[in-house]
Design an enzyme around this catalytic site. Structure first.
Site, short mmCIF file in Angstrom:
data_model
loop_
_atom_site.label_atom_id
_atom_site.label_comp_id
_atom_site.label_asym_id
_atom_site.label_seq_id
_atom_site.Cartn_x
_atom_site.Cartn_y
_atom_site.Cartn_z
N ASP A 65 0.86 -1.18 0.00
CA ASP A 65 0.00 0.00 0.00
C ASP A 65 0.91 1.24 0.00
O ASP A 65 2.12 1.16 0.13
CB ASP A 65 -0.98 -0.01 1.19
CG ASP A 65 -2.21 0.87 0.89
OD1 ASP A 65 -2.15 1.69 -0.06
OD2 ASP A 65 -3.24 0.76 1.60
C1 NOJ Z 1 -4.04 3.93 0.07
C2 NOJ Z 1 -5.23 3.04 0.24
O1 NOJ Z 1 -5.15 2.37 1.47
C3 NOJ Z 1 -5.37 2.01 -0.87
O2 NOJ Z 1 -6.60 1.36 -0.70
C4 NOJ Z 1 -5.28 2.66 -2.21
O3 NOJ Z 1 -5.46 1.70 -3.23
C5 NOJ Z 1 -3.91 3.33 -2.31
N1 NOJ Z 1 -3.82 4.35 -1.30
C6 NOJ Z 1 -3.64 3.93 -3.68
O4 NOJ Z 1 -4.38 5.07 -3.86
#
Ligand code: NOJ
Length: 720
Positions: A265
């Site tokens: 993430d």
């Molecule tokens: C953080 C989020 O937790 C995740 O769900 C998302 O896909 C990513 N950012 C990318 O934007």
């Protein structure tokens, strides 16, 4: 490319190129050769222009023309002309925004889910996106957590089916097809278990609970062939998921056979330092590589530390090679080596985005996701001959799409416009000033209850109430789940004025509505329903669609009960009958939620009779029981019923939940039609994780079938 060619390409890549392939940066890091080295964020990340030419992917860039251009420029710079992978958070549609995932789960309609995801894939593919960071398969039990809106709810089976349908919808048979995209499920794992519902917080769940509840939907994504898995921000059993070998190497890859790409993430490699797990960037990169995270999203420890780790013998180059191989294989599966632009097409983009067919799907999905919670005296469907007024911050607000929505305009999405489209005459409107997001420091608008006098002539008032969409989603945890003070006051006042009140609740999570329930004659849980919200709601209010949605997540009586979910274990002192001292209960509140999982009213009434259980032990497909039940629509109106099968293992080597959903089907019933619905109970359905393995233990089971988790016919059987 053939597999051999992929291996040859890998063998010819420099270490820097490989580490670049394993790094994902936002689009603002790309650009022309002259400008890239000037950007501030690049310096902060110690990213050199030559690193940018080797990056393997980017996120959240949209627009066919722009992406085609970006791809051309990047491929010209990349030493082997390897195409970029464009990934994005297309969570519930791109331009044609459909209901938030929690709402879609309430439809219990996996076919509709697949259709909606396929539509999102078409819109994403023409804009040049190759992969979506969806579905979020995190099981949730705590509505304080803002991200419940992105989840399929509290039940492993429903979560698994919705997840599977979503992956199928995106990827289709061949993800290389011009109208398909790859799917990345997330957040592996157990992110929904964040302590106290505070985002990014610690997760500490037992192995049994993890395997039986939290992991089920992720596994379904793997079984459905999802191309990618994303790590979660949380620690799990005290180790950050991003560096968690047990989760990624053992469970995901060894046990489940996942051979796709794992991505971290956003910034999660770097965050292992703040967690207190990695001492510095070098250790953070090492741990993530060892766990098998192939792509580092939005931090640059692989790029900055990878060479040193290999040279010092702290990381075997084979770890890097296997990661790059998986990434190249995914690019190949998407057909990017043959056509790096894939479906990107500026002309088609105009035709496909928001096309009639897509809006029709979004509208159907909106109506099917609505859950009717209360309907006293059959107030709904609306009697249009009555004088109808509108009130509340969502009476005419277009801000109802829900988080992760990329649509520019949603004028047609408002409650007012939907009702108008349906020919409902709105006599007056009051207290319609939209809410402000809490992050701006506001919880409420000023007291405007005096305005309610405008509604004095109305017989019925439809009140659009709820929470601001920005107060749900990532980083939107809350400790108070009640409606704002003004909204509660408004509902009470309308009731005191003698109005029939229909509350339509716009929210990304179950709200604490118990205090206002007595003031409302009807309550419609509308969630955030996307671009066709207004029409979908009006379809239900006016009776064009008979509501069929069921709660995918229990609505608590009060936040003090949280987590409150239907498939809990029993205690040694269960509450039976009236509450009293020294049994497991509260002094000030029932144990049960206000509305449980699976609950939802309809304009029809259904009667369940004749639950029959036939033991067919030894059947070849593993069927142990054939279960049938008669379901009758006893009303004068056609409806759709979701027939739910639950089981309870009465005594086992580990304590089993009081009930678990094991199957469900949706049937359409004409007025007074009666149908027999059959289920097969298999050995697999009755088996469970006994802290070492999945086992089946013969003995007594309760088999329950009915309309909702709290409204079931029950028979006990012994299986030897
Ligand atoms: C953080 C989020 O937790 C995740 O769900 C998302 O896909 C990513 N950012 C990318 O934007």
């Amino acid at each position: 490319m053939t597999d051999k060619q992929i291996h040859e390409l890998l063998a010819s890549m420099s270490l820097e190129e490989k580490l670049g392939e394993m790094t994902q940066m936002a689009p603002n890091f790309f650009g022309t050769e002259d400008s890239v080295d000037l950007t501030g964020p690049m310096k902060a990340m110690n990213l050199r222009p030559e690193d940018v030419s080797c990056l393997g992917s980017t996120l959240n860039a949209f627009g066919a023309e722009k992406l085609i251009q970006m791809q051309k420029e990047h491929m010209a710079r990349q030493p082997h002309h390897i195409p970029l992978m464009f990934m994005a958070d297309v969570i519930h549609g791109l331009k044609t925004v459909y209901p938030i995932p929690l709402a879609m789960a309430c439809s219990f309609d996996t076919g509709l889910m697949e259709e909606a995801a396929a539509m999102a894939a078409r819109e994403s593919a023409v804009t040049g996106v190759h992969l979506t960071f969806s579905p979020m398969a995190d099981l949730v039990r705590d509505p304080r957590w803002g991200r419940v809106m992105e989840s399929p709810g509290e039940d492993p089976l429903l979560g698994a089916r919705m997840t599977q349908a979503t992956v199928k919808g995106y990827q289709g048979e061949e993800m290389s097809a011009p109208d398909r995209i790859a799917s990345c499920f997330k957040h592996f794992g157990g992110y929904g278990g964040s302590e106290a519902g505070r985002d990014y917080n610690t997760v500490d769940i037992s192995d049994g609970t993890l395997r039986e509840f939290y992991l089920t939907a992720y596994k379904a994504a793997v079984d459905a062939g999802a191309a990618m898995a994303m790590t979660s921000f949380n620690t799990i059993d005290r180790i950050p998921a991003t560096g968690n070998k047990k989760m990624f190497r053992k469970i995901l890859r060894e046990e489940w056979g996942f051979d796709g790409v794992a991505i971290t993430d956003f910034g999660a490699v770097h965050e292992m330092i703040a967690h207190g797990y990695a001492a510095d960037g070098t250790e953070a990169a090492k741990y993530a590589l060892e766990a098998g995270a192939d792509i580092e999203m939005m931090s640059t420890h692989y790029l900055n530390e990878g060479r040193k780790l290999v040279q010092q013998g702290k990381i075997d180059i084979s770890l890097i090679d296997e990661a790059v191989l998986r990434i190249l294989q995914l690019k190949n599966k998407l057909g990017l080596f043959e056509n790096p632009f894939k479906g990107a097409d500026p002309e088609k983009e105009k035709q496909v985005h928001l096309c009639k067919e897509h809006l029709e799907i979004a509208r159907r999905a909106a109506a099917r996701s609505i859950v009717l919670l209360k309907n006293e005296g059959g107030l709904l469907p609306l009697d249009k001959s009555q004088k109808i007024g509108l009130a509340g911050p969502f009476a005419n607000s277009a801000d109802v799409l829900g988080g992760w929505a990329f649509a520019e305009s949603a004028e047609q999405a408002t409650l007012y416009s939907g009702l108008k489209q349906h020919g409902v005459q709105i006599t007056a409107m009051a207290m319609a000033e939209p809410l402000r997001p809490m992050q701006q420091g506001f919880m409420d608008v000023s007291d405007q209850t005096a305005e309610l006098e405008r509604l004095a002539d109305c017989d019925i008032v439809i009140a659009g109430v709820g929470e601001h969409p920005d107060d749900t989603g990532e980083s939107a945890s809350k400790t108070v789940l009640r409606l704002s003070h003004n909204q509660e006051k408004m509902l009470e006042r309308l009731h005191d004025m003698g109005k029939k009140v229909i509350a339509v609740i716009f929210s990304g999570r179950p709200m604490e509505i118990r205090p206002v329930l007595p003031f409302c004659d009807a309550v419609v849980q509308a969630w955030f329903l996307g671009i066709e919200a207004g029409n979908g709601i009006a379809d239900v209010l006016c009776g064009d669609v008979n509501p069929s949605g069921r709660l995918a997540m229990s609505i608590p009586q009060t936040v003090g009960q949280v987590p409150v979910y239907y498939n809990h274990m029993n205690t040694g002192r269960p509450l039976i009958g009236e509450p009293h001292r020294y049994v497991s209960c509260y002094l000030d509140c029932p144990n049960e939620p206000l509305f449980p999982f699976g609950y939802g009213l309809s304009y029809s009434d259904y009667r369940y009779t004749d639950l029959c259980i036939d033991k067919t032990v030894g059947a070849e497909d593993g069927t142990l029981l054939n279960v049938s039940v008669d379901v009758e629509n006893t009303s004068d109106i056609a409806g759709r019923e979701t027939v739910q099968l639950y089981i309870h293992d009465v005594a086992a080597s580990v304590v089993r939940p009081v009930k678990e959903l094991k199957d469900f089907v949706q049937i359409d019933l004409q007025p007074h039609q009666r149908r027999t619905v059959c289920f097969q109970v298999t050995r697999a359905m009755l088996s469970f994780w006994n802290n070492e393995a999945r086992v089946f233990e013969p003995g007594d089971f309760e088999i329950m079938v009915g309309h909702s988790s709290d409204e079931l016919l029950c028979e006990r059987v012994t299986i030897s």
